[in-house]
Design an enzyme around this catalytic site. Structure first.
Site, PDB file in Angstrom:
ATOM      1  CD  GLN A  93      37.242  43.196  46.787  1.00 16.43           C
ATOM      2  OE1 GLN A  93      37.676  43.950  47.857  1.00 16.43           O
ATOM      3  NE2 GLN A  93      35.829  42.435  46.357  1.00 16.43           N
ATOM      4  CB  SER A  94      38.992  48.476  41.637  1.00 17.98           C
ATOM      5  OG  SER A  94      39.683  49.845  41.566  1.00 17.98           O
TER       6      SER A  94
END
Ligand SMILES: Cc1ncc(COP(=O)(O)O)c(C=O)c1O
Length: 331
Positions: free
Chosen positions: A74-75
């Protein structure tokens, strides 16, 4: 006034909004302000916008065609790099060291929409066993084998060019704070790769400002993290022609305390902070970064660790698309 004599692209309009949080301030009995870097930049924005303006300017100046970076699933950095690279005609390769999830949600879905090439290499790792520098060197080698020649951006845009974005932000914030009578106070920010904190440390130092940054570690990701952040802040000062030595013990990082089980694992405190800000001020935080940082700020206030009456400024660094990958934890 600081001059930052390096090439910079434009991805957003500045200054980002800065305002008081009246209902939250009443609720906790402290004067709390917010700097809205969550609303800057393309593709739902966030702090990486400011870093990428300098990083991609450097990439283009060096004649890059392909760009590589990496991060957690989930960068937000990955998503914003995808948007910014597309905007400037660069081919982006994203590396994730986990199995490809069956469904692409949150930031992963946006990366896909933005046309990034995603490589899932399930090697595990993380968890604080290696320094950020060593991890970056290893990924760089792997990317060279898989992608060929490219411009490499370390995790979170952790390079001095990226941190320049937060030197500029420090200057912007000092001016905004001054305009409302704030000369002294605390600036609380989430620390993932630590580049935002390093930029603020360098910026406030170079400006002689009395705003004190505090980084809340959200992931227990890196060995010798304060040393990495100090080194980056020193690099920034050196490149700006004003050498200064921050030592690891000078780095205002709260390590581990609010990270819970680790990176990308939401905490109860963090989720409660998300609800509190949403329900007092109508502002959304995220479970991976800003929720944990906000929870850290609230807890430190309660423990008397953030002075007595000085104003608190929460730097909202974005991350809201990540909310949609955590519906179970939050609903
Ligand atoms: C929403 C958000 N907040 C904070 C951070 C932390 O910024 P930095 O990597 O500069 O410490 C990140 C990225 O890591 C992020 O995506």
């Amino acid at each position: 006034m600081l001059s930052i004599p390096f090439p910079r692209l434009t991805l957003a309009t500045y200054p980002s909004p800065f305002h008081r949080l009246p209902r939250l301030s009443d609720h906790i009995g402290r004067d709390v302000w917010i700097k809205r870097d969550d609303v800057i930049g393309p593709a739902m924005g966030g702090n990486k916008t400011r870093k990428l303006e300098f990083i991609l300017a450097d990439a283009l100046e060096k004649g890059a065609r392909k760009v590589v970076t990496f991060g957690g699933l989930q960068s937000n950095h990955a998503r914003l790099t995808a948007a910014a690279a597309t905007r400037f005609g660069l081919e982006l390769h994203l590396f994730f060291f986990e199995r490809r999830p069956d469904r692409l949600q949150g930031n992963l879905l946006l990366n896909r929409l933005l046309g990034a090439r995603m490589h899932f290499v399930p090697l595990g790792g993380g968890g604080g066993g290696m320094t950020l520098e060593t991890t970056s060197r290893l990924v760089r080698l792997l990317a060279l084998m898989l992608v060929g020649p490219h411009y490499f951006i370390p995790v979170g845009g952790h390079m001095w060019q990226g941190a320049l974005g937060y030197v500029a932000a420090a200057q912007e914030l000092v001016e905004q704070a001054k305009a409302v009578g704030i000369e002294e106070g605390w600036v609380i920010v989430a620390a993932g790769s630590g580049g935002t904190l390093a930029g603020l440390m360098a910026g406030f130092h170079l400006l002689g400002a009395r705003l004190r940054p505090v980084g809340i570690d959200v992931g227990k990701l890196w060995k010798a993290f304060p040393r990495t952040i100090a080194r980056l802040a020193n690099d920034v000062c050196r490149h700006l022609g004003c050498p200064h030595t921050f030592r690891p013990e000078d780095v205002p990082l709260i390590e581990g305390t609010y990270a819970g089980e680790g990176y990308a694992v939401p905490t109860e405190q963090g989720n409660a902070a998300i609800r509190l800000l949403a329900q007092t001020e109508g502002i959304l935080l995220d479970p991976v970064y800003t929720g944990k940082a906000f929870a850290g700020m609230l807890d430190m206030v309660e423990r008397g660790q953030l002075g007595q009456g000085e104003p608190l400024i929460f730097l909202h660094t974005g991350g809201v698309p990540g909310l949609f990958a955590y519906t179970d934890a939050l609903s």
